[in-house]
Design a protein around this motif. Structure first.
Motif, mmCIF file in Angstrom:
data_model
loop_
_atom_site.group_PDB
_atom_site.id
_atom_site.type_symbol
_atom_site.label_atom_id
_atom_site.label_comp_id
_atom_site.label_asym_id
_atom_site.label_seq_id
_atom_site.Cartn_x
_atom_site.Cartn_y
_atom_site.Cartn_z
ATOM 1 N N GLY A 88 0.836 -1.075 0.050
ATOM 2 C CA GLY A 88 -0.094 0.038 0.182
ATOM 3 C C GLY A 88 0.737 1.240 0.111
ATOM 4 O O GLY A 88 1.989 1.279 0.296
ATOM 5 N N HIS A 89 0.261 2.391 -0.187
ATOM 6 C CA HIS A 89 0.717 3.631 -0.452
ATOM 7 C C HIS A 89 2.075 3.751 -1.250
ATOM 8 O O HIS A 89 2.875 4.520 -1.180
ATOM 9 C CB HIS A 89 1.499 4.066 1.074
ATOM 10 C CG HIS A 89 0.215 4.020 2.376
ATOM 11 N ND1 HIS A 89 -0.726 5.190 2.278
ATOM 12 C CD2 HIS A 89 -0.091 3.104 3.002
ATOM 13 C CE1 HIS A 89 -1.336 4.666 3.117
ATOM 14 N NE2 HIS A 89 -1.249 3.811 3.688
ATOM 15 N N GLY A 90 2.061 2.906 -2.262
ATOM 16 C CA GLY A 90 3.187 2.822 -3.256
ATOM 17 C C GLY A 90 4.314 2.229 -2.686
ATOM 18 O O GLY A 90 5.446 2.364 -3.497
ATOM 19 N N GLN A 91 4.396 1.533 -1.622
ATOM 20 C CA GLN A 91 5.542 0.933 -1.016
ATOM 21 C C GLN A 91 5.477 -0.485 -1.290
ATOM 22 O O GLN A 91 4.640 -1.118 -1.408
ATOM 23 C CB GLN A 91 5.333 1.253 0.603
ATOM 24 C CG GLN A 91 5.753 2.869 0.618
ATOM 25 C CD GLN A 91 6.705 3.588 -0.017
ATOM 26 O OE1 GLN A 91 7.792 3.328 0.401
ATOM 27 N NE2 GLN A 91 6.323 4.325 -0.878
ATOM 28 N N THR A 92 6.643 -1.140 -0.839
ATOM 29 C CA THR A 92 6.821 -2.752 -0.985
ATOM 30 C C THR A 92 7.665 -3.151 0.036
ATOM 31 O O THR A 92 8.258 -2.609 0.889
ATOM 32 C CB THR A 92 7.445 -3.185 -2.095
ATOM 33 O OG1 THR A 92 8.832 -2.593 -2.346
ATOM 34 C CG2 THR A 92 6.905 -2.719 -3.534
ATOM 35 N N ILE A 93 7.290 -4.530 0.640
ATOM 36 C CA ILE A 93 7.938 -5.415 1.159
ATOM 37 C C ILE A 93 9.182 -5.978 0.526
ATOM 38 O O ILE A 93 8.959 -6.255 -0.356
ATOM 39 C CB ILE A 93 7.130 -6.356 2.076
ATOM 40 C CG1 ILE A 93 8.060 -7.095 2.907
ATOM 41 C CG2 ILE A 93 6.537 -7.358 1.315
ATOM 42 C CD1 ILE A 93 7.204 -8.198 3.768
ATOM 43 N N SER A 94 10.441 -5.881 1.044
ATOM 44 C CA SER A 94 11.644 -6.398 0.111
ATOM 45 C C SER A 94 11.444 -7.681 0.082
ATOM 46 O O SER A 94 10.870 -8.623 1.112
ATOM 47 C CB SER A 94 12.863 -5.798 1.022
ATOM 48 O OG SER A 94 12.998 -4.500 0.826
ATOM 49 N N GLN A 95 12.023 -8.471 -0.841
ATOM 50 C CA GLN A 95 12.291 -9.766 -1.179
ATOM 51 C C GLN A 95 13.024 -10.382 0.134
ATOM 52 O O GLN A 95 13.924 -9.723 0.536
ATOM 53 C CB GLN A 95 12.959 -10.151 -2.370
ATOM 54 C CG GLN A 95 14.154 -9.683 -2.473
ATOM 55 C CD GLN A 95 14.988 -9.702 -4.060
ATOM 56 O OE1 GLN A 95 14.922 -8.857 -4.742
ATOM 57 N NE2 GLN A 95 15.090 -11.006 -4.354
ATOM 58 N N PRO A 96 12.649 -11.645 0.452
ATOM 59 C CA PRO A 96 13.427 -12.236 1.591
ATOM 60 C C PRO A 96 14.971 -12.177 1.336
ATOM 61 O O PRO A 96 15.606 -11.875 2.291
ATOM 62 C CB PRO A 96 12.938 -13.836 1.529
ATOM 63 C CG PRO A 96 11.579 -13.570 1.010
ATOM 64 C CD PRO A 96 11.498 -12.374 -0.255
ATOM 65 N N TYR A 97 15.607 -12.373 0.207
ATOM 66 C CA TYR A 97 17.003 -12.322 0.089
ATOM 67 C C TYR A 97 17.556 -10.845 0.365
ATOM 68 O O TYR A 97 18.447 -10.930 1.031
ATOM 69 C CB TYR A 97 17.378 -12.694 -1.488
ATOM 70 C CG TYR A 97 18.744 -12.001 -1.746
ATOM 71 C CD1 TYR A 97 19.737 -13.166 -1.077
ATOM 72 C CD2 TYR A 97 18.951 -10.961 -2.428
ATOM 73 C CE1 TYR A 97 21.014 -12.769 -1.356
ATOM 74 C CE2 TYR A 97 20.573 -10.969 -2.662
ATOM 75 C CZ TYR A 97 21.412 -11.648 -2.069
ATOM 76 O OH TYR A 97 22.781 -11.318 -2.011
ATOM 77 N N ILE A 98 16.793 -9.911 0.191
ATOM 78 C CA ILE A 98 17.354 -8.697 0.374
ATOM 79 C C ILE A 98 17.291 -8.434 1.965
ATOM 80 O O ILE A 98 18.432 -7.977 2.628
ATOM 81 C CB ILE A 98 16.708 -7.682 -0.410
ATOM 82 C CG1 ILE A 98 17.009 -7.536 -1.823
ATOM 83 C CG2 ILE A 98 17.144 -6.174 0.174
ATOM 84 C CD1 ILE A 98 18.482 -7.168 -2.120
ATOM 85 N N VAL A 99 16.189 -8.775 2.592
ATOM 86 C CA VAL A 99 16.129 -8.777 4.049
ATOM 87 C C VAL A 99 17.178 -9.495 4.966
ATOM 88 O O VAL A 99 17.780 -9.092 5.587
ATOM 89 C CB VAL A 99 14.762 -9.184 4.502
ATOM 90 C CG1 VAL A 99 14.917 -9.056 6.006
ATOM 91 C CG2 VAL A 99 13.787 -8.065 4.087
ATOM 92 N N ALA A 100 17.499 -10.754 4.169
ATOM 93 C CA ALA A 100 18.590 -11.622 4.845
ATOM 94 C C ALA A 100 20.109 -11.099 4.542
ATOM 95 O O ALA A 100 20.689 -11.230 5.478
ATOM 96 C CB ALA A 100 18.291 -13.183 4.186
ATOM 97 N N ARG A 101 20.167 -10.486 3.359
ATOM 98 C CA ARG A 101 21.394 -9.997 3.095
ATOM 99 C C ARG A 101 21.785 -8.975 4.032
ATOM 100 O O ARG A 101 22.854 -8.487 4.395
ATOM 101 C CB ARG A 101 21.563 -9.707 1.704
ATOM 102 C CG ARG A 101 22.768 -8.938 1.112
ATOM 103 C CD ARG A 101 23.609 -9.995 0.973
ATOM 104 N NE ARG A 101 25.102 -9.505 0.132
ATOM 105 C CZ ARG A 101 26.323 -9.140 0.488
ATOM 106 N NH1 ARG A 101 26.465 -9.642 1.782
ATOM 107 N NH2 ARG A 101 27.212 -8.807 -0.299
ATOM 108 N N MET A 102 20.900 -7.837 3.987
ATOM 109 C CA MET A 102 21.047 -6.798 4.709
ATOM 110 C C MET A 102 21.475 -7.067 6.312
ATOM 111 O O MET A 102 21.953 -6.497 7.087
ATOM 112 C CB MET A 102 20.045 -5.635 4.434
ATOM 113 C CG MET A 102 20.201 -5.115 3.179
ATOM 114 S SD MET A 102 18.708 -3.805 2.448
ATOM 115 C CE MET A 102 19.435 -2.536 3.408
#
Length: 209
Positions: A54-68
């Motif tokens: 919503g609001h033009g936003q996204t939840i990051s893909q699992p890989y990016i969350v894990a990587r960061m």
């Protein structure tokens, strides 16, 4: 689609993508990603993709969350982390499993309210969420062991380095059409920057909405 089998497939995929931290893999398997998206798309929650929140936003893909997250927990101390861009609160929740206190700031009021309610429901109590302009960081919680941006800055946000502890890390995407994940470590010789990989994030915007 939110079964243990589905989560196990996600973890095996993260391993194949180069995530090696057993701590990160364990937490990624425990945090219920489906709880952070609309029920209508929850069947896609453990796929390797970003999803709309919503609001033009996204939840990051699992890989990016894990990587960061894997980059973030490499610091000497895990006391305070600042997340710029709370979004739905998924990355916030993952960080909360590793750091004593997570400060998180979100410019969109509706998302900040939803994230606060969701984290309370899930029992994530070591977070300090704020509705505000994250482009300047959050000086009153500084200094931080880690600053993580979950939206792409147009240029390297050098002003935020002043809010890092010595030995701290800032992990951030930077760029416009072409974006790159980078990390700055505050060493005894000054800031040292690493360029990591190509990424795709929503842009970091100033102000509040």
């Amino acid at each position: 689609m939110t079964s243990a089998r589905t989560r196990t497939r996600m973890i095996e995929r993260l391993k194949s993508q180069g995530i090696v931290s057993s701590e990160v893999l364990g937490i990624m398997g425990e945090v219920p990603r489906h709880a952070f998206v609309d029920e209508a798309i929850s069947h896609k929650a453990y796929d390797d993709m970003s999803l709309p929140i919503g609001h033009g936003q996204t939840i990051s893909q699992p890989y990016i969350v894990a990587r960061m997250t894997e980059l973030a927990i490499g610091v000497a101390q895990r006391e305070r982390v600042l997340e710029i861009g709370t979004g739905c609160g998924y990355q916030t929740t993952v960080l909360a499993q590793f750091f004593k206190t997570v400060y998180s700031i979100e410019r969109i009021g509706g998302l900040a309210k939803q994230a606060r309610e969701r984290l309370s429901t899930l029992g994530v109590l070591n977070t300090r969420l704020r509705h505000g302009d994250g482009s300047r960081g959050l000086p009153d919680g500084a200094p931080y062991d880690v600053i993580m941006l979950t939206a792409a800055a147009p240029v390297v946000p050098e002003a935020l380095i002043a809010q890092l502890k010595p030995g701290g890390r800032m992990i951030f995407p930077v760029g416009g059409e072409i974006q790159e994940l980078r990390m700055i470590e505050l060493t005894t010789d000054g800031p040292v920057e690493q360029r990591l990989e190509k990424v795709r994030f929503v842009p970091l915007l100033p102000g509040m909405a």
